[in-house]
Scaffold this active site. Structure first.
Site, mmCIF file in Angstrom:
data_model
loop_
_atom_site.group_PDB
_atom_site.id
_atom_site.type_symbol
_atom_site.label_atom_id
_atom_site.label_comp_id
_atom_site.label_asym_id
_atom_site.label_seq_id
_atom_site.Cartn_x
_atom_site.Cartn_y
_atom_site.Cartn_z
ATOM 1 N N ARG A 117 0.861 -1.184 0.000
ATOM 2 C CA ARG A 117 0.000 0.000 0.000
ATOM 3 C C ARG A 117 0.895 1.231 0.000
ATOM 4 O O ARG A 117 1.687 1.428 0.915
ATOM 5 C CB ARG A 117 -0.907 0.014 1.234
ATOM 6 C CG ARG A 117 -1.708 1.291 1.410
ATOM 7 C CD ARG A 117 -2.651 1.196 2.613
ATOM 8 N NE ARG A 117 -3.372 2.428 2.828
ATOM 9 C CZ ARG A 117 -3.068 3.328 3.774
ATOM 10 N NH1 ARG A 117 -2.059 3.125 4.602
ATOM 11 N NH2 ARG A 117 -3.780 4.424 3.885
ATOM 12 N N HIS A 161 -2.841 11.392 0.546
ATOM 13 C CA HIS A 161 -2.323 11.038 1.875
ATOM 14 C C HIS A 161 -1.687 12.286 2.493
ATOM 15 O O HIS A 161 -0.478 12.422 2.532
ATOM 16 C CB HIS A 161 -1.311 9.882 1.740
ATOM 17 C CG HIS A 161 -1.032 9.139 3.012
ATOM 18 N ND1 HIS A 161 -1.344 7.814 3.209
ATOM 19 C CD2 HIS A 161 -0.462 9.547 4.159
ATOM 20 C CE1 HIS A 161 -0.981 7.436 4.425
ATOM 21 N NE2 HIS A 161 -0.434 8.474 5.024
ATOM 22 N N GLU A 207 -7.296 8.684 5.950
ATOM 23 C CA GLU A 207 -7.635 9.364 7.215
ATOM 24 C C GLU A 207 -8.365 10.686 6.999
ATOM 25 O O GLU A 207 -7.977 11.729 7.562
ATOM 26 C CB GLU A 207 -6.381 9.591 8.079
ATOM 27 C CG GLU A 207 -5.784 8.291 8.579
ATOM 28 C CD GLU A 207 -4.648 8.477 9.601
ATOM 29 O OE1 GLU A 207 -4.292 9.620 9.917
ATOM 30 O OE2 GLU A 207 -4.138 7.462 10.091
ATOM 31 N N ASN A 348 -7.422 2.660 9.670
ATOM 32 C CA ASN A 348 -6.149 2.749 10.374
ATOM 33 C C ASN A 348 -6.471 2.684 11.860
ATOM 34 O O ASN A 348 -7.287 3.463 12.346
ATOM 35 C CB ASN A 348 -5.444 4.071 10.061
ATOM 36 C CG ASN A 348 -5.076 4.194 8.582
ATOM 37 O OD1 ASN A 348 -5.271 3.255 7.800
ATOM 38 N ND2 ASN A 348 -4.548 5.338 8.197
ATOM 39 N N TYR A 350 -4.898 2.519 15.812
ATOM 40 C CA TYR A 350 -3.798 2.566 16.770
ATOM 41 C C TYR A 350 -4.292 2.736 18.206
ATOM 42 O O TYR A 350 -4.004 1.917 19.053
ATOM 43 C CB TYR A 350 -2.851 3.738 16.453
ATOM 44 C CG TYR A 350 -2.179 3.659 15.098
ATOM 45 C CD1 TYR A 350 -1.059 2.852 14.908
ATOM 46 C CD2 TYR A 350 -2.655 4.401 14.022
ATOM 47 C CE1 TYR A 350 -0.427 2.790 13.670
ATOM 48 C CE2 TYR A 350 -2.015 4.339 12.784
ATOM 49 C CZ TYR A 350 -0.917 3.535 12.608
ATOM 50 O OH TYR A 350 -0.300 3.468 11.399
ATOM 51 N N GLU A 417 -3.699 0.269 8.198
ATOM 52 C CA GLU A 417 -2.549 0.624 9.024
ATOM 53 C C GLU A 417 -2.765 0.102 10.429
ATOM 54 O O GLU A 417 -3.872 0.219 10.971
ATOM 55 C CB GLU A 417 -2.363 2.151 9.122
ATOM 56 C CG GLU A 417 -1.832 2.801 7.877
ATOM 57 C CD GLU A 417 -1.567 4.295 8.064
ATOM 58 O OE1 GLU A 417 -1.355 4.743 9.211
ATOM 59 O OE2 GLU A 417 -1.584 4.999 7.044
#
Ligand SMILES: *[C@@H]1O[C@H](CO)[C@@H](O)[C@H](O)[C@H]1NC(C)=O
Ligand SMILES: *[C@@H]1O[C@H](CO)[C@@H](O)[C@H](O)[C@H]1NC(C)=O
Ligand SMILES: *[C@@H]1O[C@H](CO)[C@@H](O)[C@H](O)[C@H]1NC(C)=O
Ligand SMILES: *[C@@H]1O[C@H](CO)[C@@H](O)[C@H](O)[C@H]1NC(C)=O
Ligand SMILES: *[C@@H]1O[C@H](CO)[C@@H](O)[C@H](O)[C@H]1NC(C)=O
Ligand SMILES: *[C@@H]1O[C@H](CO)[C@@H](O)[C@H](O)[C@H]1NC(C)=O
Length: 534
Positions: A117, A161, A207, A348, A350, A417
């Site tokens: 990616r 991005h 995002e 994504n 985290y 991610e």
């Protein structure tokens, strides 16, 4: 989401002492984990079509920022800005993948990645954001894609991005203006036309939610727009209105590109088009009905803001109510365009936050995204993790996927991610990263068994890239790059060895485990780098 607070608290954290003890404890725990569990898990446990990959993005990995006709993006500008004297470096050289892509693709093939990616730098392909194509940029992406395809690695391409061509920012304030829709669609058209014979997975925006909130609400990240009342010092912007405008334009730009793809290219190219969001884990701070309701409201503001339009064609009711006339509206034509415009969602993942109801913030005079949400977010550290280690919380990810499925249905999802950060200068024996991958990948297997429609998992990041928040101080890579080494040699970390074994259906052999054990006592962010374990 209040990333500002989190960023600041991490930057000011004292990073010595405690960490060493922690790492040694971790090493012991991990040794047990690797000998007992890692041996058991390989890719062959997953359905054959499930993809494993690794991620990067253009500005973070390519370098050659001023070469071959590329012009700056808002990220170049941000990297060069003096943010209170805190320079975090820039992407002028980064990993120099622009010149080293062939070797990098070789590494990917050797590792056994199914997919890579990466993102296209809009201002490399079309330097002014619109108008003439830069043929050298076109060549670069054609070469990279050919190289990947020749090695059997699927290119999964992101169009945006965090890196809007600076020219468009200067000309009409970029995403704040409706004019972005036309220019983004024209850029997407070039990409579909030139690369779509080989690229089957397109993500329009990475995002999108974070871009709006952090770029136009708090103003901490590019293009650093916010109201003068914000804690951050922006020279322009309006935190009350711009995050909502920016998201509105991103949704319309995505939908316009998706329509173009479906009408002009899909029949022949047979690809898929998706959007990417950062998903935060949300946990009510207390079991009160107020905090539980606030938790759902936080989800509506973070995810529903985009997914409700994508699935139902309109913004969530609670946003309409709390944001009022500052929330743009869709005409019925636009609503139909946006509705159903994603084939998949990229996630994504985290961090997680506790959510505390904050109804009082609705009475504030200068309202912004956070006060509209009427909730306070408190970073969740998990058990035994230090502030600069990302907690490994697959059960919270699964909880969020569960809410998504309940609210919006079981559409296809890629984990785009996920990963662990360490100091870039810490040991190549990156136990915490290996453990993080191992735990998340293991839990994916459970999630698939539980019926979630997850299609693939990409670790962030393939290499130690120029990071969005910390530049070259902290990194997530499977390969270390010493920025002082003129050859920028890629040095495998333990995590790359683990992933490679996993992908090739090999269990970690006992010799490697022994070698790791031998060196486990030197796990500390302050010890010199050790050489590869391969
Ligand atoms: C791993 O195992 C799976 C299932 O048995 C197989 O399809 C795949 O080709 C194997 N991969 C490698 C690299 O041997
Ligand atoms: C932001 O825009 C709104 C609507 O145009 C306006 O009422 C408000 O005063 C602006 N706020 C700032 C801080 O400029
Ligand atoms: C904000 O930025 C302006 C312009 O660069 C500067 O004059 C001012 O001192 C800054 N204020 C703070 C609080 O940093
Ligand atoms: C984390 O800590 C809390 C509070 O001490 C405890 O209740 C919980 O069981 C722990 N969770 C894990 C996964 O260890
Ligand atoms: C362990 O450390 C020694 C000395 O620092 C080094 O020579 C050796 O290569 C290391 N082993 C591994 C597996 O990293
Ligand atoms: C590693 O990097 C951190 C953060 O930049 C720094 O505080 C620390 O001193 C560095 N350690 C070494 C051994 O260079």
């Amino acid at each position: 989401m209040d990333n500002t607070k989190w960023i600041v608290s991490i930057i000011h954290q004292d990073q010595t002492g405690e960490k060493k003890v922690m790492m040694n404890l971790l090493a012991t725990v991990l040794l047990v984990a690797i000998t007992s569990v890692a041996n058991a898990l390989t890719k062959s446990d997953f359905p054959a079509h499930f993809l494993f990959g690794a991620s990067t993005s253009a500005y973070q990995v390519e370098g050659a920022a001023n070469e071959d006709g590329r012009k700056p993006s808002i990220w170049d500008t941000y990297a060069y800005a003096d943010n209170g004297g805190k320079s975090k470096g820039n992407g002028d050289i980064a990993c120099d993948q622009y010149h080293k892509y062939k070797d990098d693709v070789k590494l990917m093939a050797k590792m056994g990645l199914d997919a890579y990616r990466f993102s296209i730098s809009w201002s490399r392909l079309i330097p002014d954001g619109k108008g003439p194509i830069n043929l050298k940029g076109l060549d670069y992406y054609n070469n990279l894609i050919d190289e990947l395809v020749s090695k059997g690695i699927q290119p999964h391409v992101t169009l945006y991005h965090w890196d809007l061509p600076q020219t468009l920012e200067d000309e009409y304030e970029g995403w704040v203006s409706r004019r972005i829709i036309k220019d983004f669609t024209a850029y997407a058209d070039v990409c579909f036309r030139e690369f779509g014979d080989r690229v089957k997975h397109w993500t329009t925006v990475n995002e999108g939610n974070a871009c709006s909130i952090v770029g136009y609400g708090s103003g901490v990240l590019q293009p650093q727009r916010c109201s003068s009342s914000s804690t951050f010092n922006c020279s322009k912007g309006n935190s009350s209105t711009e995050p909502y405008l920016v998201t509105h334009h991103m949704l319309l730009a995505h939908a316009s590109a998706a329509k173009l793809y479906r009408t002009k290219y899909k029949a022949k190219q047979r690809g898929f088009i998706g959007f990417n969001l950062i998903v935060l884990g949300f946990l009510p701070l207390t079991n009160t009905i107020q905090d539980i309701t606030a938790t759902q409201r936080a989800r509506d503001f973070n995810i529903g803001w985009f997914l409700n339009p994508f699935i139902f064609g309109e913004y969530p009711d609670v946003m309409k109510k709390n944001v009022g006339s500052r929330l743009p509206y869709f005409t019925s034509k636009e609503s139909n365009l946006v509705k159903g415009s994603i084939d998949f969602l990229g996630i994504n993942f985290y961090y997680a936050y506790y959510v505390k109801n904050n109804a009082k913030s609705l009475q504030k005079k200068d309202r912004d995204y956070t006060s509209d949400m009427a909730a306070e977010l408190i970073l969740y550290f998990g058990n035994g993790t230090s502030p600069y280690e990302i907690p490994v919380i697959p059960e919270i990810l699964e909880g969020e996927l569960h809410s998504l499925k309940n609210d919006y249905g079981n559409f296809p999802i890629y984990i785009h991610e996920n990963g662990q950060q360490t100091f870039r200068n810490s040991s190549l024996d990156d136990w915490s990263r290996m453990e993080c991958m191992h735990v998340y990948i293991g839990s994916l297997l459970d999630m698939l068994r539980n019926g979630f429609n997850i299609k693939g998992y990409f670790v962030w990041s393939f290499l130690d890239v120029f990071e969005l928040l910390y530049g070259y101080e902290i990194s997530f890579g499977l390969y270390y790059i010493d920025m002082k080494d003129p050859t920028l040699r890629r040095q495998p970390k333990l995590s790359s060895v683990w992933y490679s074994n996993f992908l090739n259906n090999r269990t970690m052999d006992s010799k490697i485990t022994m070698k790791i054990e031998e060196n486990s006592s030197v796990l500390s962010p302050n010890t010199p780098l050790m050489h590869a374990t391969t």
